[in-house]
Design a protein around this motif. Structure first.
Motif, PDB file in Angstrom:
ATOM      1  N   PRO A   1     -20.725 -33.558  44.621  1.00  0.00           N
ATOM      2  CA  PRO A   1     -21.365 -33.967  45.885  1.00  0.00           C
ATOM      3  C   PRO A   1     -22.868 -33.715  45.874  1.00  0.00           C
ATOM      4  CG  PRO A   1     -20.243 -31.862  46.154  1.00  0.00           C
ATOM      5  CD  PRO A   1     -19.908 -32.343  44.771  1.00  0.00           C
ATOM      6  N   ALA A   2     -23.347 -32.955  44.890  1.00  0.00           N
ATOM      7  CA  ALA A   2     -24.781 -32.672  44.781  1.00  0.00           C
ATOM      8  C   ALA A   2     -25.439 -33.707  43.863  1.00  0.00           C
ATOM      9  CB  ALA A   2     -25.001 -31.273  44.216  1.00  0.00           C
ATOM     10  N   PRO A   3     -26.631 -34.193  44.221  1.00  0.00           N
ATOM     11  CA  PRO A   3     -27.322 -35.169  43.368  1.00  0.00           C
ATOM     12  C   PRO A   3     -27.611 -34.582  41.987  1.00  0.00           C
ATOM     13  CG  PRO A   3     -28.313 -35.131  45.545  1.00  0.00           C
ATOM     14  CD  PRO A   3     -27.359 -33.970  45.481  1.00  0.00           C
ATOM     15  N   MET A   4     -27.270 -35.334  40.929  1.00  0.00           N
ATOM     16  CA  MET A   4     -27.500 -34.910  39.554  1.00  0.00           C
ATOM     17  C   MET A   4     -27.966 -36.104  38.726  1.00  0.00           C
ATOM     18  SD  MET A   4     -24.108 -32.515  38.952  1.00  0.00           S
ATOM     19  CE  MET A   4     -24.681 -31.777  37.411  1.00  0.00           C
ATOM     20  N   TYR A   5     -28.801 -35.798  37.737  1.00  0.00           N
ATOM     21  CA  TYR A   5     -29.203 -36.862  36.818  1.00  0.00           C
ATOM     22  C   TYR A   5     -29.508 -36.269  35.449  1.00  0.00           C
ATOM     23  CZ  TYR A   5     -34.046 -35.447  38.059  1.00  0.00           C
ATOM     24  OH  TYR A   5     -35.210 -34.745  38.290  1.00  0.00           O
ATOM     25  N   VAL A   6     -29.544 -37.152  34.444  1.00  0.00           N
ATOM     26  CA  VAL A   6     -29.852 -36.775  33.066  1.00  0.00           C
ATOM     27  C   VAL A   6     -31.062 -37.582  32.638  1.00  0.00           C
ATOM     28  CG1 VAL A   6     -29.009 -36.688  30.690  1.00  0.00           C
ATOM     29  CG2 VAL A   6     -27.417 -36.311  32.582  1.00  0.00           C
ATOM     30  N   PHE A   7     -32.025 -36.918  31.963  1.00  0.00           N
ATOM     31  CA  PHE A   7     -33.190 -37.653  31.476  1.00  0.00           C
ATOM     32  C   PHE A   7     -33.540 -37.240  30.052  1.00  0.00           C
ATOM     33  CE2 PHE A   7     -35.185 -33.798  33.031  1.00  0.00           C
ATOM     34  CZ  PHE A   7     -36.266 -33.593  32.178  1.00  0.00           C
ATOM     35  N   ASP A   8     -34.181 -38.150  29.339  1.00  0.00           N
ATOM     36  CA  ASP A   8     -34.638 -37.915  27.969  1.00  0.00           C
ATOM     37  C   ASP A   8     -35.881 -37.029  28.014  1.00  0.00           C
ATOM     38  OD1 ASP A   8     -36.204 -38.346  25.476  1.00  0.00           O
ATOM     39  OD2 ASP A   8     -34.612 -39.770  24.987  1.00  0.00           O
ATOM     40  N   VAL A   9     -35.866 -35.896  27.325  1.00  0.00           N
ATOM     41  CA  VAL A   9     -36.979 -34.945  27.420  1.00  0.00           C
ATOM     42  C   VAL A   9     -38.245 -35.464  26.743  1.00  0.00           C
ATOM     43  CG1 VAL A   9     -35.472 -32.936  27.615  1.00  0.00           C
ATOM     44  CG2 VAL A   9     -36.232 -33.678  25.359  1.00  0.00           C
ATOM     45  N   LYS A  10     -38.117 -36.472  25.876  1.00  0.00           N
ATOM     46  CA  LYS A  10     -39.300 -37.020  25.194  1.00  0.00           C
ATOM     47  C   LYS A  10     -39.911 -38.177  25.982  1.00  0.00           C
ATOM     48  CE  LYS A  10     -37.840 -35.635  20.541  1.00  0.00           C
ATOM     49  NZ  LYS A  10     -37.446 -36.091  19.188  1.00  0.00           N
ATOM     50  N   THR A  11     -39.080 -39.120  26.383  1.00  0.00           N
ATOM     51  CA  THR A  11     -39.592 -40.299  27.085  1.00  0.00           C
ATOM     52  C   THR A  11     -39.578 -40.136  28.598  1.00  0.00           C
ATOM     53  OG1 THR A  11     -37.414 -41.359  27.226  1.00  0.00           O
ATOM     54  CG2 THR A  11     -38.700 -41.726  25.203  1.00  0.00           C
TER      55      THR A  11
ATOM     56  N   GLU B   1     -34.941 -28.636  45.186  1.00  0.00           N
ATOM     57  CA  GLU B   1     -34.826 -27.511  44.257  1.00  0.00           C
ATOM     58  C   GLU B   1     -34.177 -28.031  42.972  1.00  0.00           C
ATOM     59  OE1 GLU B   1     -33.406 -22.951  44.571  1.00  0.00           O
ATOM     60  OE2 GLU B   1     -31.809 -24.417  44.821  1.00  0.00           O
ATOM     61  N   ILE B   2     -34.954 -27.932  41.877  1.00  0.00           N
ATOM     62  CA  ILE B   2     -34.511 -28.441  40.582  1.00  0.00           C
ATOM     63  C   ILE B   2     -33.939 -27.293  39.752  1.00  0.00           C
ATOM     64  CG2 ILE B   2     -35.297 -29.383  38.368  1.00  0.00           C
ATOM     65  CD1 ILE B   2     -35.136 -31.440  40.553  1.00  0.00           C
ATOM     66  N   ILE B   3     -32.721 -27.492  39.239  1.00  0.00           N
ATOM     67  CA  ILE B   3     -32.137 -26.579  38.249  1.00  0.00           C
ATOM     68  C   ILE B   3     -31.867 -27.402  36.996  1.00  0.00           C
ATOM     69  CG2 ILE B   3     -30.193 -25.092  37.664  1.00  0.00           C
ATOM     70  CD1 ILE B   3     -29.936 -24.413  40.606  1.00  0.00           C
ATOM     71  N   LYS B   4     -32.484 -27.004  35.890  1.00  0.00           N
ATOM     72  CA  LYS B   4     -32.442 -27.799  34.658  1.00  0.00           C
ATOM     73  C   LYS B   4     -31.775 -27.026  33.534  1.00  0.00           C
ATOM     74  CE  LYS B   4     -36.087 -28.180  31.898  1.00  0.00           C
ATOM     75  NZ  LYS B   4     -35.614 -27.956  30.522  1.00  0.00           N
ATOM     76  N   ASN B   5     -30.969 -27.723  32.764  1.00  0.00           N
ATOM     77  CA  ASN B   5     -30.375 -27.173  31.552  1.00  0.00           C
ATOM     78  C   ASN B   5     -30.421 -28.221  30.448  1.00  0.00           C
ATOM     79  OD1 ASN B   5     -29.202 -24.370  31.597  1.00  0.00           O
ATOM     80  ND2 ASN B   5     -28.354 -25.147  33.516  1.00  0.00           N
ATOM     81  N   PRO B   6     -30.540 -27.790  29.185  1.00  0.00           N
ATOM     82  CA  PRO B   6     -30.597 -28.761  28.077  1.00  0.00           C
ATOM     83  C   PRO B   6     -29.234 -29.389  27.821  1.00  0.00           C
ATOM     84  CG  PRO B   6     -30.596 -26.527  27.212  1.00  0.00           C
ATOM     85  CD  PRO B   6     -30.669 -26.402  28.707  1.00  0.00           C
ATOM     86  N   LEU B   7     -29.270 -30.588  27.256  1.00  0.00           N
ATOM     87  CA  LEU B   7     -28.032 -31.322  27.008  1.00  0.00           C
ATOM     88  C   LEU B   7     -28.292 -32.361  25.924  1.00  0.00           C
ATOM     89  CD1 LEU B   7     -25.099 -32.107  28.121  1.00  0.00           C
ATOM     90  CD2 LEU B   7     -26.311 -33.854  29.441  1.00  0.00           C
ATOM     91  N   GLU B   8     -27.325 -32.530  25.020  1.00  0.00           N
ATOM     92  CA  GLU B   8     -27.396 -33.652  24.083  1.00  0.00           C
ATOM     93  C   GLU B   8     -26.590 -34.788  24.680  1.00  0.00           C
ATOM     94  OE1 GLU B   8     -26.049 -34.893  19.588  1.00  0.00           O
ATOM     95  OE2 GLU B   8     -26.778 -32.853  19.916  1.00  0.00           O
ATOM     96  N   PHE B   9     -27.256 -35.931  24.889  1.00  0.00           N
ATOM     97  CA  PHE B   9     -26.621 -37.049  25.580  1.00  0.00           C
ATOM     98  C   PHE B   9     -26.686 -38.280  24.699  1.00  0.00           C
ATOM     99  CE2 PHE B   9     -26.378 -40.588  28.550  1.00  0.00           C
ATOM    100  CZ  PHE B   9     -25.387 -40.182  29.420  1.00  0.00           C
ATOM    101  N   ASN B  10     -25.525 -38.701  24.192  1.00  0.00           N
ATOM    102  CA  ASN B  10     -25.453 -39.870  23.301  1.00  0.00           C
ATOM    103  C   ASN B  10     -26.446 -39.769  22.146  1.00  0.00           C
ATOM    104  OD1 ASN B  10     -23.456 -40.998  24.908  1.00  0.00           O
ATOM    105  ND2 ASN B  10     -24.906 -42.174  26.149  1.00  0.00           N
ATOM    106  N   GLY B  11     -26.520 -38.579  21.562  1.00  0.00           N
ATOM    107  CA  GLY B  11     -27.380 -38.370  20.414  1.00  0.00           C
ATOM    108  C   GLY B  11     -28.842 -38.158  20.751  1.00  0.00           C
ATOM    109  N   ARG B  12     -29.191 -38.091  22.028  1.00  0.00           N
ATOM    110  CA  ARG B  12     -30.597 -37.917  22.440  1.00  0.00           C
ATOM    111  C   ARG B  12     -30.784 -36.531  23.054  1.00  0.00           C
ATOM    112  NH1 ARG B  12     -32.064 -43.534  25.532  1.00  0.00           N
ATOM    113  NH2 ARG B  12     -34.156 -42.621  25.538  1.00  0.00           N
ATOM    114  N   GLN B  13     -31.953 -35.949  22.791  1.00  0.00           N
ATOM    115  CA  GLN B  13     -32.281 -34.650  23.374  1.00  0.00           C
ATOM    116  C   GLN B  13     -32.608 -34.863  24.845  1.00  0.00           C
ATOM    117  OE1 GLN B  13     -35.513 -32.655  21.457  1.00  0.00           O
ATOM    118  NE2 GLN B  13     -35.383 -30.841  22.762  1.00  0.00           N
TER     119      GLN B  13
END
Length: 364
Positions: free
Chosen positions: A162-172, A242-254
């Motif tokens: 129920p909380a907004p979440m998204y994934v982004f590429d750390v390089k692009t 309030e942003i809480i960030k953690n690293p993740l490998e997503f489809n082979g991308r950092q």
């Protein structure tokens, strides 16, 4: 000369059950595989498919009762390119080892990169090499499947949150995924978000803050990061997040996965508390300074009036001064009352609506 006779090291026989499909048109090669496996496996259960037609009749995409496939590329009714393409969609169900009489480095490299578990040339293998290849392929397949299950559970939690979440590429900084809560809250469609980067949901003047935060996490190698930023919705509304960030490998991308909690009401509440405190300080200052001056004048006027040394005109003048000063004190008190009432109204509003929200009554 040593008195000890050399002792042949006997490898322990694997008593596990292995169901193996051997796709092989050559009977001699099939029996050789059977002999090799029986050196290390107590009871290998082998089934032979002699051509592609027989293989296709097994309907492996619907049901499959084997642990692994040993695949010869030289079948009489299909070429190796079409045969390997046939197996690619099936890798999620079982591992496949290519077992061929031809050494082709380029083709073997391409086959392994496309998902085949191993590429063995018949003339170079031994019973131990074949057994180990099968063992490793099965274990690796189980491990990969467990990762797929973990990823599926993650995706379910991600999209159902129920909380907004998204994934982004750390390089692009491109959006790679967004859940329904974010899409609903921000007003963008998923297609729009996946064509954007995370700078585009921020006010222009806040982009340097984002860039500094990205550099900060790079410099200190932070895995966990928490901070409040401003985001801009599609309709232009600015919210505090309030942003809480953690690293993740997503489809082979950092990548990084972000939990974005809207704290606009909390920020506004804190600001309102600060305004309330400022008003309380103003009231306290009024009580200690502004009220004191007219009260002191009143006390002085009353003392002089009580002395009895005043004629009638002076008494009338002093009474006028006392009345004027009393009115001044009354106006100050009224102002204090109004300001105090505003503070009280604020407290009731925020206590009831923010800290203790009201829910619809159950009329049933």
């Amino acid at each position: 000369m040593s008195n000890y006779l050399p002792i042949k090291k006997i490898m322990k026989i694997d008593k596990a059950e292995y169901r193996i499909l051997v796709v092989e048109d050559n009977p001699g090669d099939f029996y050789l595989v059977d002999d090799y496996l029986k050196e290390h496996i107590q009871k290998p259960i082998l089934t032979q498919a002699k051509d592609f037609k027989q293989l296709e009749s097994m309907n492996m995409d619907q049901s499959f009762d084997y642990d692994i496939v040993l695949l010869d590329l030289s079948l009489p009714d299909i070429n190796k390119e079409k045969l390997t393409e046939y197996f690619k969609p099936l890798f999620v169900k079982f591992p496949v080892i290519i077992l061929t009489g031809y050494s082709d480095l380029e083709f073997s490299t391409k086959a392994l990169s496309s998902g085949f578990s191993d590429y063995l040339v018949k003339d170079t293998i031994t019973s131990l090499i074949l057994y180990k290849s099968i063992l490793y392929a099965i274990e690796r397949h189980r491990f990969i499947n467990s990762l797929r299950e973990s990823e599926k559970r993650y995706m379910d939690l991600f999209h159902m949150s129920p909380a907004p979440m998204y994934v982004f590429d750390v390089k692009t900084l491109e959006f790679l995924d967004a859940n329904e809560a974010l899409i609903s809250n921000y007003g963008y469609s998923k297609e729009e978000l996946l064509s954007m980067d995370i700078k585009q949901i921020r006010p222009e003047e806040d982009i340097p803050l984002l860039e500094n935060a990205i550099e900060e996490t790079k410099d200190i190698g932070k895995h966990y990061f928490q901070k409040v930023f401003r985001h801009r919705k599609k309709d232009g509304t600015i919210i505090y997040v309030e942003i809480i960030k953690n690293p993740l490998e997503f489809n082979g991308r950092q990548a990084s996965i972000i939990l974005a909690t809207d704290v606009t009401d909390k920020i506004e509440y804190i600001k309102a508390i600060q305004d309330q405190n400022a008003k309380l300080k103003e009231i306290a200052w009024t009580q200690s300074h502004i009220v004191r001056a007219p009260v002191a004048r009143l006390m002085g006027l009353i003392d002089m009036f009580k002395s009895g040394n005043l004629d009638e005109n002076e008494k009338s003048l002093f009474l006028d001064h006392i009345l004027t000063t009393a009115k001044e004190v009354d106006e100050i008190i009224s102002d204090i009352v109004v300001k105090s009432q505003l503070v009280m109204d604020f407290s009731k509003t925020y206590d009831n609506q923010v800290l203790f929200p009201k829910f619809p009554e159950n009329k049933s």
